[in-house]
Design a protein around this motif. Structure first.
Motif, short mmCIF file in Angstrom:
data_model
loop_
_atom_site.label_atom_id
_atom_site.label_comp_id
_atom_site.label_asym_id
_atom_site.label_seq_id
_atom_site.Cartn_x
_atom_site.Cartn_y
_atom_site.Cartn_z
N GLN A 218 0.83 -1.21 0.00
CA GLN A 218 0.00 0.00 0.00
C GLN A 218 0.86 1.26 0.00
O GLN A 218 1.85 1.37 0.73
CB GLN A 218 -0.93 0.01 1.21
CG GLN A 218 -1.96 1.13 1.18
CD GLN A 218 -3.09 0.89 2.15
OE1 GLN A 218 -3.09 -0.10 2.88
NE2 GLN A 218 -4.06 1.77 2.16
N ASP A 269 -13.69 -1.74 1.00
CA ASP A 269 -12.24 -1.66 1.18
C ASP A 269 -11.60 -3.03 1.31
O ASP A 269 -10.56 -3.31 0.72
CB ASP A 269 -11.92 -0.83 2.43
CG ASP A 269 -12.31 0.63 2.25
OD1 ASP A 269 -12.70 1.01 1.13
OD2 ASP A 269 -12.25 1.39 3.24
N PHE A 272 -11.58 -4.81 -2.03
CA PHE A 272 -10.57 -4.23 -2.91
C PHE A 272 -9.18 -4.72 -2.53
O PHE A 272 -8.41 -5.16 -3.40
CB PHE A 272 -10.64 -2.71 -2.82
CG PHE A 272 -9.59 -2.00 -3.62
CD1 PHE A 272 -9.73 -1.82 -4.98
CD2 PHE A 272 -8.45 -1.50 -3.01
CE1 PHE A 272 -8.75 -1.17 -5.73
CE2 PHE A 272 -7.47 -0.85 -3.74
CZ PHE A 272 -7.62 -0.69 -5.10
N LYS A 273 -8.84 -4.68 -1.23
CA LYS A 273 -7.53 -5.15 -0.79
C LYS A 273 -7.34 -6.63 -1.12
O LYS A 273 -6.27 -7.06 -1.57
CB LYS A 273 -7.37 -4.95 0.72
CG LYS A 273 -6.95 -3.55 1.12
CD LYS A 273 -6.61 -3.51 2.61
CE LYS A 273 -6.11 -2.14 3.03
NZ LYS A 273 -5.72 -2.10 4.44
N PHE A 293 -0.87 -0.53 -4.50
CA PHE A 293 -2.18 0.09 -4.59
C PHE A 293 -2.26 1.24 -3.59
O PHE A 293 -1.41 1.38 -2.70
CB PHE A 293 -3.29 -0.92 -4.33
CG PHE A 293 -3.36 -1.38 -2.90
CD1 PHE A 293 -4.26 -0.81 -2.01
CD2 PHE A 293 -2.53 -2.40 -2.44
CE1 PHE A 293 -4.33 -1.23 -0.69
CE2 PHE A 293 -2.59 -2.83 -1.12
CZ PHE A 293 -3.50 -2.23 -0.24
N CYS A 294 -3.29 2.05 -3.76
CA CYS A 294 -3.58 3.12 -2.82
C CYS A 294 -5.08 3.12 -2.57
O CYS A 294 -5.88 3.12 -3.51
CB CYS A 294 -3.13 4.47 -3.36
SG CYS A 294 -3.56 5.87 -2.29
N LEU A 295 -5.46 3.08 -1.29
CA LEU A 295 -6.86 3.08 -0.89
C LEU A 295 -7.00 4.16 0.19
O LEU A 295 -6.76 3.92 1.36
CB LEU A 295 -7.26 1.70 -0.35
CG LEU A 295 -8.69 1.52 0.12
CD1 LEU A 295 -9.67 1.79 -1.01
CD2 LEU A 295 -8.90 0.10 0.66
N GLU A 296 -7.38 5.36 -0.24
CA GLU A 296 -7.41 6.49 0.68
C GLU A 296 -8.49 7.47 0.22
O GLU A 296 -8.59 7.77 -0.97
CB GLU A 296 -6.04 7.16 0.72
CG GLU A 296 -5.87 8.17 1.84
CD GLU A 296 -4.43 8.65 1.95
OE1 GLU A 296 -4.22 9.81 2.35
OE2 GLU A 296 -3.51 7.87 1.61
N GLU A 299 -10.29 7.58 -3.26
CA GLU A 299 -9.40 7.12 -4.33
C GLU A 299 -9.11 5.63 -4.21
O GLU A 299 -8.82 5.12 -3.12
CB GLU A 299 -8.08 7.89 -4.30
CG GLU A 299 -8.21 9.37 -4.62
CD GLU A 299 -8.37 9.63 -6.11
OE1 GLU A 299 -8.44 8.67 -6.90
OE2 GLU A 299 -8.41 10.82 -6.48
N ARG A 300 -9.18 4.93 -5.34
CA ARG A 300 -8.73 3.55 -5.45
C ARG A 300 -7.77 3.50 -6.63
O ARG A 300 -8.19 3.62 -7.78
CB ARG A 300 -9.91 2.61 -5.66
CG ARG A 300 -10.69 2.32 -4.39
CD ARG A 300 -11.92 1.47 -4.70
NE ARG A 300 -12.52 0.93 -3.49
CZ ARG A 300 -13.30 1.58 -2.68
NH1 ARG A 300 -13.59 2.84 -2.95
NH2 ARG A 300 -13.81 1.02 -1.61
#
Length: 562
Positions: A218, A269, A272-273, A293-296, A299-300
């Motif tokens: 991440q 979330d 997605f992860k 990846f970025c999950l914040e 934003e994905r």
């Protein structure tokens, strides 16, 4: 789940009432007062049978065990519980050790309870579910010295106190114990619910070591924004149905491609992860590698390795760039795609159906090696699954197998169909739905089939290398027609396709008619009802209402957990 929680609450209530008055031993026990049994009695036989079967036949899903053997009045009932972090083998070993201790310490007793740091076991001639024990309460205390203990309050001795005071003290103790039991039970139930919950349609759950791996993959949003210059247009590499792609450079200097997924996917979330972890495990030279990846916030973002030569469609469909790909290069690209697809279907830890194999999803590295990309609508199968159904069609018109486009049925054979279309495009250098034949524009599959039947297959070959040896090109046309046959069962799997492409000595069966007639019907209905550029994601499956599909340039994506 609700009944299991009730059982656990009752068990903890019984468990705490049997706590001993000291905590200075690793194993503690208490022998009940329900009487004794003789060694050769029916009760003794039932108890021995229960001990032998308890841990061997129990379901470890909850770490909770229960078993009853025999009929009243010689029935034996038992319940057991292991600490939540204990694995199955360790739990059963602890229960067996507890059994051995109780046999020695509470010989011939009809009831006993034993507990250690890792497990607890209670057996009795009485029913253990549906009733709460409230007799013989005990309290555990901390045997360590306090650094500054308060002066202890003076309590009246039994001889000095009266009955009301004793009852009040007893009531307070019971109330405190009951409160502790309730709190512990609630937390335990919450923990079990969280542990057992599985995300919708997710095949593999995230375990503890995978969570660590996820954290390693991440990236924070600030880093990705800096790498792409805040997703500026100058860094934009392309736009697809699943989101835009930007070129970026990480702080360590590594060039990457960042896919910014469309918002409002409806995917949680955790899902997605989990999906990112699965795709990250796909390691093959002919697949684009997922780096992170970025999950914040909203934003994905998916971070892939950067492939410098963009996608295959920028070459084979461009009248100038197509000359850069001679037949040797195209043959290498075809074999690479086939090997990558074979890995997804048969050699990876899960069977993966790509569902959107097309020229724009084939990337080319600096050595013009092909890499399959864009797993946005891929479906993950366990190894014994062979096909699936969906009411929401996702993909690109022209590459879709007829059974998928019309009825939502997809399998590895629908990917094989897409590969066949792509193979014919690479050989011809033209798009599947607009094959230019002089002044006429025809469907690629119908044109290929017509020329194959008429033994004029050379008409299909890209003019830029018609002067080269055509035997291998004609063999590829033959293989492509085998892959696009209308009958699903007639299409080969990717394993024999790879063999056909790598060995000219392998004989090829005769292909049957492809499904270009069905394509023509769909195209006709689409142009009359929705126009050439229609883009609809909620597609119906009935024959009476033909499906509106996308053209070759835009994918419809199904943004749901897979």
């Amino acid at each position: 789940m609700r009944s299991s929680g009730i059982f656990l609450i009752l068990f903890f209530s019984v468990f705490l009432t049997y706590l001993p008055s000291a905590a200075d031993a690793d194993f503690r026990f208490k022998c009940g007062e329900n009487g004794k049994y003789t060694a050769n009695s029916t009760f003794g036989t039932n108890l021995n049978l229960l001990f032998s079967q308890l841990s061997a036949t129990a379901d470890f899903n909850y770490g909770f065990y229960n078993l009853s053997v025999g009929q009243s009045p010689d029935q034996v009932n038992a319940i057991g519980l292991c600490r939540g972090d204990q694995k199955e083998d360790a739990c059963r070993s602890c229960l067996n050790e507890t059994i051995s201790e109780l046999v020695q310490q509470c010989s011939n007793c009809k009831e006993a309870i034993g507990w250690s740091e890792f497990c607890t076991l209670h057996y009795s001639s009485q029913q253990l579910f549906g009733s709460m024990e409230s007799s013989s309460p005990f309290i555990l205390w901390n045997p360590n010295n306090a650094s500054d203990p308060p002066p202890p309050p003076s309590l009246p001795s039994p001889a000095q106190g009266n009955g009301n005071e004793s009852n009040t003290t007893r009531t307070i103790i019971i109330t405190v114990v009951a409160s502790i039991v309730s709190i512990l039970s609630i937390f335990l139930c919450i923990w079990i619910c969280t542990r057992l919950r599985k995300p919708r349609e997710i095949i593999e759950t995230v375990e503890a070591d995978e969570i660590i791996e996820a954290e390693f993959l991440q990236h924070d949003l600030a880093t990705v924004r800096a790498a792409t210059n805040n997703f500026c247009d100058e860094n934009k590499l392309g736009q697809g149905g699943f989101g835009a792609v930007y070129k970026g450079k990480l702080p360590n200097g590594q060039e990457v491609a960042v896919k910014r997924l469309c918002s409002g996917s409806g995917q949680g979330d955790l899902e997605f992860k989990n999906e990112v972890l699965l795709v990250a495990k796909l390691q093959h030279r002919n697949l684009v590698r997922l780096l992170g990846f970025c999950l914040e916030r909203d934003e994905r973002l998916l971070i892939y390795e950067f492939v410098p030569n963009t996608s295959l469609d920028h070459f084979i469909f461009d009248p100038i760039k197509r000359a850069q790909l001679d037949w040797e290069s195209r043959s290498k690209i075809i074999r690479g795609i086939a090997r990558g697809l074979l890995y997804l279907h048969e050699d990876s830890h899960l069977r993966i159906i790509h569902r959107d194999l097309k020229a724009s999803n084939i990337l080319l590295d600096k050595d013009m090696n092909s890499k399959i990309a864009d797993f946005g609508i891929a479906r993950l199968f366990v190894t014994d699954e062979t096909q699936g159904n969906t009411s929401r069609i996702a993909g690109t018109y022209g590459y879709m197998a007829p059974e998928y486009a019309m009825y939502g049925q997809f399998s590895i054979k629908s990917d094989v169909f897409s590969f066949g279309v792509l193979l014919l495009e690479i050989v011809s250098g033209q798009k599947n739905n607009c094959f230019q034949n002089g002044e006429n524009v025809e469907d690629l599959l119908s044109y290929a089939w017509k020329n194959w039947r008429g033994e004029t297959g050379l008409n299909l070959i890209d003019p830029t290398f018609r002067n080269s040896s055509t035997a291998e090109m004609m063999r590829c046309i033959h293989i492509g027609l085998l892959c696009v046959q209308e009958n699903v069962a007639d299409r080969p799997n990717m394993a024999p396709v790879v063999l056909m492409l790598s060995s000219n000595s392998t004989s090829l069966p005769m292909p049957s008619q492809p499904s270009f007639f069905m394509h023509s019907i769909i195209a006709s209905e689409m142009s009359s009802s929705a126009g050439n550029n229609s883009s609809v994601s909620d597609l119906k499956k009935s024959k009476e209402e033909p499906l509106p599909l996308t053209n070759n340039d835009v994918s419809i994506t199904e943004l749901y957990p897979r």
